[in-house]
Scaffold this active site. Sequence first.
Site, PDB file in Angstrom:
ATOM      1  CG  MET A   1      -1.646  -1.168   1.297  1.00 51.53           C
ATOM      2  SD  MET A   1      -2.692  -1.520   2.967  1.00 51.53           S
ATOM      3  CE  MET A   1      -1.189  -1.894   3.976  1.00 51.53           C
TER       4      MET A   1
ATOM      5  CB  CYS B   1       2.104   9.820   2.177  1.00 50.08           C
ATOM      6  SG  CYS B   1       1.787   8.387   0.920  1.00 50.08           S
TER       7      CYS B   1
ATOM      8  CD  GLU C   1       3.200   5.050  -0.937  1.00 49.80           C
ATOM      9  OE1 GLU C   1       3.334   4.002  -1.010  1.00 49.80           O
ATOM     10  OE2 GLU C   1       2.300   5.771  -0.321  1.00 49.80           O
TER      11      GLU C   1
ATOM     12  CB  THR D   1       0.306   2.246   4.482  1.00 47.64           C
ATOM     13  OG1 THR D   1      -0.141   3.471   3.755  1.00 47.64           O
ATOM     14  CG2 THR D   1      -0.575   1.243   5.047  1.00 47.64           C
TER      15      THR D   1
END
Length: 232
Positions: A10, A196, A198, A83
Site C-alpha cells: 500500500m 505518507c 511514498e 502505510t
Amino acid sequence: MKTIGVIGGMSWESTAVYYRLLNQYTRNSCGGHHSAKLVLFSVDFAEIEALQRAGDWTQTAIILRQAAQALEAAGADMVLIATNTMHKVADEVQAGIGVPLLHIIDALAEAIRSNNHGTVGLLGTRFTMEQDFYRQRLEQHGITVLTPPSAARQFIHACIFDELCQGKFNVAAKQRFLAVCEELAERGAEGVILGCTEIGLLLNQNDTLIKLYDTTEIHAAAAIKAALQDTR
C-alpha cells in the site's frame, strides 16, 4: 531477534523501501551478515484504494486484520502496517491479534519529541491530513499539527495516488512539495511530517533545511529497535 510481520502493498513502491530499511538497520545494529527476520503479507492496493474512496473503512479493517492474523500464524512477534493512512483502522487490527502492533504515529511522536519540537506540519493523503485519527493521536502526545491549505492538500493527495504510487517522480512535483513545506514553516511548523510512505521517495532531508520526519524511516527504525530488545 524477534520476527517482524509487515502488512505491505500500500503501495508496493514504499513496501520495497521498508524491506530495504529493515535489513539495513539490522545490519547496522548487529553487523556482519545479519538481516531482519520478517514475514510479509502484501495486499492488492487496488482493492484497498477503491474501499478508501468509497469510505468503506470497515472492509479495509477486515482485510488488514486478516493479513495481520496470517502474519501472526506465520510466526510474527509484532506487526507493522506499512502505510500511514491505514492506521485509521490500527485499533481494529490490533484487536484481532495477540501480538503487538507497532503504531507508526507513536514511533513518529517519539522522534518529534526527541527533537523538542511541539508544532509540526503534516503532509499525506487527504484522509491522513483531513480526518481526525492522525492529528488526534499526535495531539495526545502533546504535539500541535498544521496542515496545508485546501488546494495544496488536493495536489498532494492526487500526486501520491497518480504519480508516487505509480513510481513516477518529477522535479515539478518535488518543487511544489518543498514550497508547501516552506509555507508550513512560515506558519510555525518546526518540522514537517512526510505522512505518507511514498513521499520519502520524492523528498529527503538533503532537499531542504526544514526538518523532515520521514515516517517510513522512523517506523522501520522503531521496528528494529523493538525486534532486538531483550534478544541479544
